[in-house]
Design a protein around this motif. Structure first.
Motif, short mmCIF file in Angstrom:
data_model
loop_
_atom_site.label_atom_id
_atom_site.label_comp_id
_atom_site.label_asym_id
_atom_site.label_seq_id
_atom_site.Cartn_x
_atom_site.Cartn_y
_atom_site.Cartn_z
N ALA A 184 38.55 63.70 89.00
CA ALA A 184 39.28 63.32 87.70
C ALA A 184 38.45 63.47 86.66
O ALA A 184 39.00 64.07 85.42
CB ALA A 184 39.39 61.99 87.90
N GLN A 185 37.18 63.40 86.67
CA GLN A 185 36.22 63.71 85.41
C GLN A 185 36.21 64.82 85.11
O GLN A 185 36.38 65.30 84.03
CB GLN A 185 34.82 62.80 85.64
CG GLN A 185 33.91 63.23 84.37
CD GLN A 185 34.24 62.42 83.35
OE1 GLN A 185 34.55 61.45 83.45
NE2 GLN A 185 34.51 63.51 82.04
N SER A 186 36.02 65.74 86.21
CA SER A 186 36.14 67.29 85.78
C SER A 186 37.37 67.84 85.18
O SER A 186 37.50 68.76 84.68
CB SER A 186 35.89 67.95 87.35
OG SER A 186 35.66 69.40 86.88
N LEU A 187 38.69 67.21 85.85
CA LEU A 187 39.94 67.85 85.17
C LEU A 187 40.01 67.18 83.80
O LEU A 187 40.62 67.96 83.19
CB LEU A 187 40.88 67.06 86.14
CG LEU A 187 41.42 67.48 87.42
CD1 LEU A 187 42.16 66.62 88.38
CD2 LEU A 187 41.86 68.89 87.52
N LEU A 188 39.75 65.95 83.24
CA LEU A 188 39.56 65.62 82.12
C LEU A 188 38.94 66.44 81.31
O LEU A 188 39.20 66.78 80.16
CB LEU A 188 39.23 64.02 82.03
CG LEU A 188 39.12 63.35 80.75
CD1 LEU A 188 40.68 63.62 80.15
CD2 LEU A 188 38.52 62.08 80.68
N THR A 189 37.68 66.82 81.48
CA THR A 189 36.70 67.76 80.81
C THR A 189 37.51 69.05 80.64
O THR A 189 37.53 69.65 79.64
CB THR A 189 35.34 67.84 81.50
OG1 THR A 189 34.76 66.39 81.65
CG2 THR A 189 34.77 68.87 80.84
N GLN A 190 38.12 69.59 81.75
CA GLN A 190 38.68 70.84 81.52
C GLN A 190 39.50 70.83 80.52
O GLN A 190 40.04 71.46 79.80
CB GLN A 190 39.31 71.31 82.93
CG GLN A 190 37.86 71.67 83.91
CD GLN A 190 37.15 72.73 83.41
OE1 GLN A 190 37.81 74.17 83.01
NE2 GLN A 190 36.18 72.84 83.34
N HIS A 191 40.57 69.57 80.61
CA HIS A 191 41.76 69.44 79.64
C HIS A 191 41.37 69.38 78.33
O HIS A 191 41.88 69.96 77.46
CB HIS A 191 42.57 68.20 80.28
CG HIS A 191 43.75 67.83 79.16
ND1 HIS A 191 44.78 68.82 79.28
CD2 HIS A 191 43.97 66.76 78.62
CE1 HIS A 191 45.67 68.06 78.56
NE2 HIS A 191 45.24 66.95 77.97
N LEU A 192 40.40 68.45 78.05
CA LEU A 192 39.83 68.40 76.78
C LEU A 192 39.30 69.68 76.08
O LEU A 192 39.50 69.97 74.92
CB LEU A 192 38.81 67.36 76.55
CG LEU A 192 39.21 66.00 76.89
CD1 LEU A 192 38.30 65.01 76.83
CD2 LEU A 192 40.35 65.41 76.21
#
Length: 220
Positions: A208-216
């Motif tokens: 989830a942290q990786s997905l958020l980082t990618q999204h931002l």
């Protein structure tokens, strides 16, 4: 900052190709007839399918397996005429442009070049199963069957193996990496009883942290 190398001509060609999947399907059938003798000698045995949710490490697994030299996978050079790769390869092989290998837009340390393997096989599934693709999700295949798709997909696998063997004769096994494979593992297992199915799993909080980082990052 990541920069792309995507010219106006590239964009026009890709838009033309992406708007013509029915035409590409017809060309794929013609291609099968044209290269019938060559494809007859290509066997689909012990393929490997990598599946997984985004940011679970499936691309890294793909790269590690492909690097052994035993496998054939779709590459960026097969874009945009993915359903007729042998014809596209015949037209472009003598004029393949040199593309600098660079880190992909994800900023995760994975470099991408024209010979990099990628999940373009998803186009084949979407062409035959468009109703599975909805605005916010991909509906699982369950136990769905389509003999026409089975035959077409096997031929596509033979084509990919054939063109990869031009540069790497040892590439005799088909390798797939699609996140979408997670929705159709039952179908893949039915079609290819001798296949290896690999599903990377990542700790949910880390993913989830990786997905958020990618999204931002992509928003920026």
């Amino acid at each position: 900052m990541w920069q792309h190398d995507y010219s106006l001509i590239d964009r026009m060609l890709h838009r033309l190709a992406f708007a013509s999947w029915p035409i590409q399907t017809a060309l794929a059938d013609m291609e099968q007839a044209i290269f019938k003798k060559r494809l007859a000698s290509v066997a689909v045995e012990r393929p490997v399918f990598v599946a997984g949710l985004p940011r679970a490490g499936s691309t890294l697994v793909l790269r590690l397996i492909e690097a052994t030299g035993e496998y054939a996978s779709y590459q960026y050079r097969d874009m945009p005429f993915l359903l007729c790769p042998m014809t596209w390869n015949a037209f472009t092989r003598s004029a393949q442009r040199s593309v600098e290998v660079r880190e992909r837009a994800h900023g995760d340390g994975i470099d991408v070049g024209i010979e990099s393997p990628e999940a373009f096989e998803e186009v084949v599934w979407r062409t035959f199963w468009p109703k599975r693709y909805e605005a916010g999700r991909i509906r699982p295949w369950g136990k769905a069957e389509d003999p026409e798709f089975d035959a077409f997909f096997r031929q596509q696998m033979r084509k990919v193996i054939a063109i990869r063997q031009d540069d790497r004769p040892s590439a005799t096994r088909y390798l797939s990496k699609c996140n979408g494979n997670i929705a159709r593992l039952n179908v893949i297992a039915r079609m290819f009883p001798d296949a290896a199915l690999i599903v990377p799993y990542r700790h949910p909080l880390s993913q989830a942290q990786s997905l958020l980082t990618q999204h931002l990052g992509f928003l920026e």
